[in-house]
Motif scaffolding. Structure first.
Motif, PDB file in Angstrom:
ATOM      1  N   ASP A 156      45.131  41.694  36.585  1.00 23.58           N
ATOM      2  CA  ASP A 156      44.733  42.332  37.833  1.00 23.58           C
ATOM      3  C   ASP A 156      45.960  42.779  38.613  1.00 23.58           C
ATOM      4  N   GLY A 157      45.776  43.797  39.451  1.00 19.03           N
ATOM      5  CA  GLY A 157      46.835  44.187  40.367  1.00 19.03           C
ATOM      6  C   GLY A 157      46.874  43.224  41.537  1.00 19.03           C
ATOM      7  N   GLU A 224      30.976  50.497  45.563  1.00 17.25           N
ATOM      8  CA  GLU A 224      31.417  51.811  45.089  1.00 17.25           C
ATOM      9  C   GLU A 224      32.679  52.226  45.840  1.00 17.25           C
ATOM     10  N   THR A 225      33.818  51.682  45.399  1.00 18.49           N
ATOM     11  CA  THR A 225      35.089  51.928  46.078  1.00 18.49           C
ATOM     12  C   THR A 225      36.141  52.372  45.072  1.00 18.49           C
ATOM     13  N   SER A 226      37.006  53.289  45.512  1.00 16.89           N
ATOM     14  CA  SER A 226      38.104  53.757  44.659  1.00 16.89           C
ATOM     15  C   SER A 226      39.423  53.615  45.405  1.00 16.89           C
ATOM     16  N   LEU A 227      40.478  53.414  44.628  1.00 16.06           N
ATOM     17  CA  LEU A 227      41.837  53.384  45.151  1.00 16.06           C
ATOM     18  C   LEU A 227      42.453  54.767  44.994  1.00 16.06           C
ATOM     19  N   MET A 228      43.021  55.294  46.089  1.00  9.62           N
ATOM     20  CA  MET A 228      43.739  56.558  45.993  1.00  9.62           C
ATOM     21  C   MET A 228      45.195  56.255  45.659  1.00  9.62           C
ATOM     22  N   THR A 229      45.650  56.734  44.500  1.00 17.05           N
ATOM     23  CA  THR A 229      47.003  56.457  44.056  1.00 17.05           C
ATOM     24  C   THR A 229      48.009  57.314  44.830  1.00 17.05           C
ATOM     25  N   ARG A 230      49.272  57.046  44.548  1.00 15.95           N
ATOM     26  CA  ARG A 230      50.323  57.774  45.258  1.00 15.95           C
ATOM     27  C   ARG A 230      50.239  59.277  44.998  1.00 15.95           C
ATOM     28  N   LEU A 234      41.943  59.217  42.135  1.00 18.24           N
ATOM     29  CA  LEU A 234      41.028  58.151  42.529  1.00 18.24           C
ATOM     30  C   LEU A 234      40.717  57.271  41.317  1.00 18.24           C
ATOM     31  N   ILE A 235      40.887  55.951  41.491  1.00 19.86           N
ATOM     32  CA  ILE A 235      40.599  54.988  40.440  1.00 19.86           C
ATOM     33  C   ILE A 235      39.556  54.009  40.967  1.00 19.86           C
ATOM     34  N   PRO A 236      38.373  53.907  40.338  1.00 14.40           N
ATOM     35  CA  PRO A 236      37.381  52.917  40.771  1.00 14.40           C
ATOM     36  C   PRO A 236      37.957  51.506  40.622  1.00 14.40           C
ATOM     37  N   ILE A 237      37.760  50.648  41.629  1.00 17.93           N
ATOM     38  CA  ILE A 237      38.302  49.290  41.575  1.00 17.93           C
ATOM     39  C   ILE A 237      37.287  48.266  42.071  1.00 17.93           C
ATOM     40  N   ASP A 238      37.540  47.000  41.694  1.00 19.94           N
ATOM     41  CA  ASP A 238      36.911  45.836  42.309  1.00 19.94           C
ATOM     42  C   ASP A 238      38.036  45.051  42.969  1.00 19.94           C
ATOM     43  N   ARG A 259      41.245  45.114  40.440  1.00 18.68           N
ATOM     44  CA  ARG A 259      41.284  45.482  39.028  1.00 18.68           C
ATOM     45  C   ARG A 259      40.688  46.868  38.822  1.00 18.68           C
ATOM     46  N   ASP A 260      41.148  47.504  37.771  1.00 17.83           N
ATOM     47  CA  ASP A 260      40.661  48.829  37.387  1.00 17.83           C
ATOM     48  C   ASP A 260      39.223  48.690  36.893  1.00 17.83           C
ATOM     49  N   ALA A 261      38.292  49.340  37.572  1.00 17.43           N
ATOM     50  CA  ALA A 261      36.867  49.205  37.238  1.00 17.43           C
ATOM     51  C   ALA A 261      36.339  50.390  36.440  1.00 17.43           C
TER      52      ALA A 261
END
Length: 661
Positions: A156-157, A224-230, A234-238, A259-261
């Motif tokens: 996990d991150g 239903e959440t995503s991380l916006m990278t630099r 958009l990467i879906p995450i938990d 974590r990458d979902a």
């Protein structure tokens, strides 16, 4: 790098000490005092640069550093350089305790100060305090390294902040997912490093680390959440975030694990699609059985209605008005019969004659017909692959599939567009088949019918193959066309799917099992139409076994008018009894397939053991008898579909009694 003093459990053990002092007498005094205390002086330097070199070579446990040295480098600068390679305890020696000097010295985090002239007891205490502090700090650094190594090794991150929300740690997974390195992110506000997006509302969410710092509780982002990278991907995450507390319970920071979902969401989506398809398939199967049962009962009723209507027209004198009325009844009966045939096709209960055919040939022939019925404002593209194998199906039914899909496409393009008919040879793997309930791995001849029309919603797609479901206005369609297509494809052991988007057009994919090109699979060849040799029927006896009294009476009436001797039975068991009680020859068994007590196929098998020359003609509009269906399918059993009329019955019997020249 030297072994850290922190590994020594007793502060009194001998230490290797480096003395840095530009006054020779003071340096000699220090050497002597350190020796009396049991420590070993590994070197004496009078300049900062010599001190750095000796520290690199000797790797001392402790440095006694004069602040003011000869040359261009102060003791403070030398201490900073020495500690670039590791944490070496340094005690400053100085005759000056002014605020400016002390302030500069503090920047190197010294382990103590000793004022000249030196007191031996103070020197002893300073060394022991520095040694103990060094040991404790080394243990802390070891713990931090283990902590960092542990966090770096998990999948996990992990991101940590201080109490002000500034980033203090990113593990390698977090670096990879965010696009930030630890060096770049350290000291940066966490909201600049981590941006979270609500996938549904497409809005920026409050950073969970900030909430954990503010509220002091573990927090989770919504599903239903995503991380916006630099780089703004958009990467879906938990994720989950929690505050970090000291021994007194005070919040000193926060940590976020995420974590990458993407794979999980793909798996969940595939599972959802497969579950929806399975539920849809099971619902359609249930509807198919219901439709088949309804069609069976309708066919019995229509046999009576259409049969007696035809008898009235052919055998009774009627005036013009009466004939018109009977014609209307017969016409309505014929139209009702076509509807029941569509229901039977959906329920896979239509009795067909399949043969080895080329899908491309059927598509070419249908294409020529479509040119005449599709409007001029619609372009028809026919794209056929020469690699497509033969299939085993009823050519008329395959033509119905193409026609129904094509006319539906036409109706979806009121302003014109492109209709594309395409064939391919497709290989379905086990993995692909598992995602589509009802689809088996193997090689298929694929028929694709696509259009550029108005398309339809996902809700419509979920119900598109159900009987009587239609998107057309009242009176414009029965809702049986695609239901019939579905049944035909399923009856041919095939598979059909649909994809569509509103305003983007629709595509139907039909898969028929492909036959082997080498001819290893063999099927019954189509039987040539025999030359019928009309002969007298006098003396021929027919046993009619039918559980519907009106159909039995109608059939008996037709045959008696033609001169047959007729025996009647109400079901299979009664048929056995009637046959056993009849001493003469029985030439033909005319039996329904679906009956209580004993079905038609079992009855025929039992009678033919004692009457081997007995011919059998099955009457059926629907049957779920698998073996009987297989026999009808391959032309091994003779049958007459309900509803049937007088001429249909007589022609079929003549075929059975005819000879082939």
């Amino acid at each position: 790098m030297r072994e850290p003093i922190a590994r020594t459990e007793t502060a009194g053990l001998p230490l290797n000490v480096l003395v840095v002092e530009d006054e020779a007498l003071i340096a000699m005094e220090l050497r002597a005092r350190l020796s009396r205390l049991g420590h070993r002086v590994v070197g004496v330097a009078d300049t900062g640069r010599d001190a750095i070199e000796l520290a690199r070579i000797e790797k001392p446990h402790l440095v006694l550093m004069d602040i003011h040295l000869k040359g261009d480098m102060s003791g403070i600068e030398a201490a900073s350089a020495i500690n670039e390679d590791g944490e070496v305890p340094i005690i400053y020696l100085t005759a000056h305790s002014d605020a400016s000097t002390v302030s500069r010295a503090k920047q190197t985090a010294p382990f103590g100060y000793l004022l000249k002239p030196l007191d031996e007891r103070e020197l002893l205490i300073a060394i022991e305090v520095a040694t103990q502090r060094s040991r404790l700090e080394q243990r802390l650094r070891d713990g931090e390294r283990r902590y960092a190594a542990t966090l770096s090794s998990i999948g996990d991150g992990v991101v940590a902040t201080d109490v002000d929300g500034m980033v203090t740690f990113l593990n390698p997974v977090a670096e990879e997912l965010t696009g930030w390195t630890l060096a770049e992110a350290s000291g940066v506000p966490v909201e600049q490093v981590l941006t979270f997006i609500d996938d549904v509302a497409n809005t920026v969410l409050e950073n969970p680390l900030q909430r954990a710092l503010r509220e002091g509780e573990t927090r989770y982002l919504k599903g239903e959440t995503s991380l916006m990278t630099r780089n703004r991907q958009l990467i879906p995450i938990d994720d989950s975030s929690a505050p970090i507390r000291d021994d007194d319970g005070h919040i000193v920071g926060a940590v976020l694990a995420f974590r990458d979902a993407r794979q999980r969401r793909l798996s969940e989506n595939a599972l959802r699609i497969a579950t929806d398809q399975l539920n849809r398939s099971q619902r359609l199967e249930s509807l198919g059985r219901l439709a088949g049962g309804i069609a069976h009962d309708f066919n019995n009723l229509l046999t009576i209605i259409n049969g007696y209507s035809q008898l009235l027209l052919t055998e009774h004198p009627l005036d013009a008005t009466q004939r018109e009325l009977v014609d209307a009844i017969l016409d309505a009966g014929d139209r009702a019969a076509k509807l029941t045939q569509q229901l039977l096709a959906f329920g896979k209960g239509q009795l067909i004659r399949a043969e080895r055919i080329r899908l491309n040939d059927v598509m070419s022939q249908t294409h020529n017909l479509l040119r005449r019925i599709i409007g001029e404002d619609i372009r028809i593209d026919l794209v056929l692959s020469e690699k497509v194998n033969e299939i085993f199906a009823d050519p008329t039914q395959v033509e119905q599939v193409v026609m129904n899909l094509a006319t539906n496409a036409r109706d979806a393009m009121p302003l014109g567009g492109i209709l594309r008919l395409e064939s391919r040879l497709t290989r379905i793997t086990g993995a692909a088949a598992r995602l589509s309930p009802g689809l088996k791995p193997g090689t298929y001849a694929q028929l694709i019918v696509s259009d550029t029309g108005i398309g339809f919603s996902e809700e419509v797609q979920r119900n598109i193959f159900e009987p009587f479901f239609t998107t057309k206005s009242s009176g414009k369609g029965t809702g049986l066309g695609l239901a019939m297509v579905y049944g035909i494809v399923k009856q041919a052991q095939g598979y059909i799917s649909v994809s569509s988007k509103v305003g983007k057009g629709t595509r139907f994919d039909v898969l028929f099992p492909a036959l082997k090109s080498s001819g290893e699979e063999t099927f019954a060849s189509p039987v040539e139409s025999p030359v019928i040799e009309e002969g007298p029927v006098t003396g021929r006896t027919v046993l009619i076994v039918e559980d519907e009294p009106a159909i039995r009476a109608y059939t008996a009436a037709v045959l008696k008018r033609e001169g047959y001797t007729v025996l009647e039975a109400c079901d299979g068991m009664d048929g056995l009894s009637v046959a056993e009680g009849y001493d003469g020859e029985i030439d033909l068994l005319l039996t329904d397939v679906v009956m209580p007590n004993l079905g038609g196929r079992e009855l025929a098998e039992k009678l033919q053991t004692k009457r081997p020359v007995l011919k059998t003609l099955f009457l059926s509009g629907y049957t779920n008898d698998k073996e009987a269906r297989e026999g009808f399918h391959k032309g091994q059993l003779a049958f007459l579909s309900k509803p049937f009329k007088r001429n249909d019955l007589l022609q079929k019997i003549n075929e059975l009694f005819s000879t082939v020249h």
